[in-house]
Design an enzyme around this catalytic site. Structure first.
Site, PDB file in Angstrom:
ATOM      1  N   LYS A 118      80.368  24.199   3.914  1.00  0.00           N
ATOM      2  CA  LYS A 118      79.038  24.790   3.792  1.00  0.00           C
ATOM      3  C   LYS A 118      79.002  25.711   2.580  1.00  0.00           C
ATOM      4  CE  LYS A 118      77.706  25.016   8.685  1.00  0.00           C
ATOM      5  NZ  LYS A 118      76.493  24.181   8.560  1.00  0.00           N
TER       6      LYS A 118
ATOM      7  N   ARG B 175      77.901  17.353  17.363  1.00  0.00           N
ATOM      8  CA  ARG B 175      77.627  16.138  18.130  1.00  0.00           C
ATOM      9  C   ARG B 175      78.915  15.425  18.536  1.00  0.00           C
ATOM     10  NH1 ARG B 175      73.900  14.008  13.346  1.00  0.00           N
ATOM     11  NH2 ARG B 175      73.685  16.266  13.153  1.00  0.00           N
TER      12      ARG B 175
HETATM   13  N1  BES Z   1      76.127  24.485  13.230  1.00  0.00           N
HETATM   14  C1  BES Z   1      75.391  23.684  12.341  1.00  0.00           C
HETATM   15  C2  BES Z   1      73.880  23.765  12.572  1.00  0.00           C
HETATM   16  C3  BES Z   1      73.205  25.045  12.167  1.00  0.00           C
HETATM   17  C4  BES Z   1      72.687  25.204  10.901  1.00  0.00           C
HETATM   18  C5  BES Z   1      73.026  26.051  13.082  1.00  0.00           C
HETATM   19  C6  BES Z   1      72.014  26.355  10.561  1.00  0.00           C
HETATM   20  C7  BES Z   1      72.360  27.198  12.742  1.00  0.00           C
HETATM   21  C8  BES Z   1      71.848  27.353  11.481  1.00  0.00           C
HETATM   22  C9  BES Z   1      75.778  22.219  12.485  1.00  0.00           C
HETATM   23  O1  BES Z   1      77.085  21.978  12.835  1.00  0.00           O
HETATM   24  C10 BES Z   1      75.548  21.590  11.141  1.00  0.00           C
HETATM   25  O2  BES Z   1      76.212  21.984  10.229  1.00  0.00           O
HETATM   26  N2  BES Z   1      74.620  20.660  11.057  1.00  0.00           N
HETATM   27  C11 BES Z   1      74.301  20.031   9.833  1.00  0.00           C
HETATM   28  C12 BES Z   1      74.097  18.562  10.110  1.00  0.00           C
HETATM   29  C13 BES Z   1      73.966  17.735   8.874  1.00  0.00           C
HETATM   30  C14 BES Z   1      75.300  17.669   8.157  1.00  0.00           C
HETATM   31  C15 BES Z   1      73.529  16.363   9.282  1.00  0.00           C
HETATM   32  C16 BES Z   1      73.028  20.661   9.289  1.00  0.00           C
HETATM   33  O3  BES Z   1      72.142  21.002  10.088  1.00  0.00           O
HETATM   34  O4  BES Z   1      72.950  20.888   8.101  1.00  0.00           O
HETATM   35 ZN    ZN Z   2      78.368  21.905  11.103  1.00  0.00          ZN
END
Ligand code: BES
Ligand code: ZN
Ligand code: ZN
Length: 498
Positions: A277, A352
């Protein structure tokens, strides 16, 4: 802090803070208050246009004691209830406003006069006021050092509610306090930073809850997870120094009642893994375990209340998501607990993967009447619903309706998103049964479509709390940091389960 019933009348109370709630009137009329001294104060403030009784509006006054008069409380707080039809949520907000105002003063002995002349159930009013008071006075200061005693933040020790119908007020206090206590446990877990809250801490918390409330407990560690083929959870853990765990808590009534299965995402820190990230808000990813905290806390509340209509099982798959040696890579193919193979497109779509194993395993083991998972799953839910409503996706209209109603009663609003087959098409992979990310938008929905592959025919609902688990729309009783969202919705659903 506690909330208790006091048989004293407000007039007899001589403590630090006496609270009255008043309705706003239309036109040029000041809000009415049963106490004539307070009424006079309200009228003076109203004439100065300082107070009209709008929702959550406050008036803080320091009443005089004339010669021959019995002393009143040293402070009077009047809080407005507005003029709209009364709702449960307003009393929660008013409770929170009282807590926040009380914390700013140095009040210790506090009494709230529960208004009895309103067209609203005294029990529900007391329930929601208690929730608001307890949730609004929460602070998480465990990791702060205060040099001087004066720098330490004020704390409330307790609040009394007074009124004629003692039975209704007591019952309301009990319900509200129980719900709030569970939410505070969830906040305490979720607010811990990643280095203070790992999969092992979930296990310890589970052990403690199991001992306290006589719950069934199962803990699956690395070797058992390997033997069972829970490669979703194991592969997310591959890049980490901390071992994974899958925790199961069982609340059993001993009667022939349906089982509801709760599954919570217990991702203790989400760096994204190899699909790292951006660094700007990465620290917030310590909150990626709010779903796990919520299901444990919900079971705590169910057990404390001794619900008799439903058995409840909570499962928390837990690990952090790190890019260390051996980490899962984009392009890798893994096989989940139910045998389905998944092509990893992004290692950041890890929630997921761990939920899929837990859902398939839990449904197989417990044959529940319904399963609900709750997870900070997608940033996309913030694009669609902002920080106000939790995303709800389900394969079952009746379960979705029950959850929406429970959310409404608890002030944790949900909004259902569609789940047409077409969205699932985005997950078709050239090399495996599924890929873990869709490519054409609707990220919250494709994430749910992925989970749906692991629930079979079981009635299932998914709550995406990425927008509401922290930094949600400000409310008096939602403090900084983790909100504890979901706990009260799940409790409300289970209280009413038929
Ligand atoms: N934990 C994150 C989701 C999240 C993002 C929670 C912002 C709270 C605030 C999750 O594991 C994630 O990183 N999801 C990705 C999915 C994408 C790679 C398809 C996302 O939402 O960017
Ligand atoms: Zn994630
Ligand atoms: Zn995550």
């Amino acid at each position: 802090m506690w909330v208790k019933y006091s048989p004293k009348t407000p007039e007899q109370f001589q403590g630090d803070l006496l609270v009255y709630l008043v309705r706003q009137e239309s036109g040029k009329k000041a809000p009415g208050c049963l106490n004539h001294k307070v009424q006079a104060i309200v009228e003076r403030a109203f004439r100065c246009k300082d107070f009209s009784g709008k929702e959550e509006e406050i008036l803080l006054a320091y009443p005089e004691t004339g010669p021959g008069e019995t002393a009143m409380a040293s402070r009077i707080l009047v809080v407005g209830l507005g003029k709209e039809p009364l709702q449960r949520e307003l009393f929660r907000r008013v409770g929170g406003t009282i807590a926040v105002t009380a914390l700013k003063t140095k009040a210790k002995k506090i009494l709230v006069a529960v208004p009895e002349d309103l067209d609203f159930s005294i029990q529900e009013m007391s329930e929601c006021l208690s929730e608001g008071l307890l949730l609004g006075s929460y602070q998480f200061t465990k990791h702060k050092n205060f040099k001087k005693k004066e720098e330490e933040p004020a704390q409330l020790t307790g609040v009394n509610l007074a009124g004629g119908d003692g039975k209704a007020i007591r019952q309301g206090i009990e319900r509200g306090s129980n719900a709030a206590a569970a939410v505070l446990t969830a906040r305490d877990m979720a607010n811990e930073p990643g280095n203070f809250w790992t999969a092992n801490h979930f296990v310890e918390q589970g052990k403690q809850l199991a001992a306290q409330y006589k719950l069934g407990l199962k803990v699956l560690l690395q070797e058992e997870l390997q033997a069972l083929g829970m490669n979703g959870l194991l592969s997310v853990n591959q890049g980490s120094k901390e071992p994974p765990a899958l925790l199961i808590l069982e609340y059993r009534t001993g009667k022939k009642v349906p089982t509801v299965l709760l599954v919570g995402k217990g991702l203790t820190f989400d760096s994204g893994g190899i699909s790292l990230k951006p660094s700007s808000n990465m620290h917030d990813m310590k909150y990626d375990m709010c779903g796990g905290a919520a299901v444990l806390a919900a079971v705590q509340a169910v057990a404390a209340e001794g619900l008799t209509g439903v058995d409840v099982v909570a499962i928390v798959p837990s690990t952090d998501n790190m890019p260390g040696l051996g980490a899962l890579k984009p392009g890798d193919v893994i096989s989940q607990y139910n045998g389905k193979t998944v092509e990893i497109i992004s290692t950041d779509a890890e929630g997921r993967l761990i939920l899929a194993d837990a859902l398939a395993y839990g449904i197989e083991q417990y044959q529940p009447a319904a399963v609900i998972d709750i997870a900070t799953l997608t940033g996309a839910v913030i694009a669609s619903l902002g920080h106000h409503r939790t995303g709800l996706l389900s394969n079952d209209d009746s379960l979705a309706a029950k959850l929406s109603a429970a959310g409404e009663r608890s002030g944790e609003l949900l909004w259902r998103l569609p789940l047409d087959k077409e969205y699932g098409k985005q997950l078709e992979s050239q090399v495996a049964d599924l890929k873990n990310v869709g490519d054409k938008g609707g990220g919250t929905i494709t994430a749910a479509a992925f989970l749906q592959e692991f629930v079979g025919e079981c009635p299932w609902a998914h709550l995406d709390i990425a927008g509401t688990a922290w930094d949600c729309t400000p409310r008096s009783y939602i403090t900084k940091g983790a909100s504890g969202v979901g706990v009260r919705t799940l409790l409300e659903l289970l209280r009413a389960w038929k």
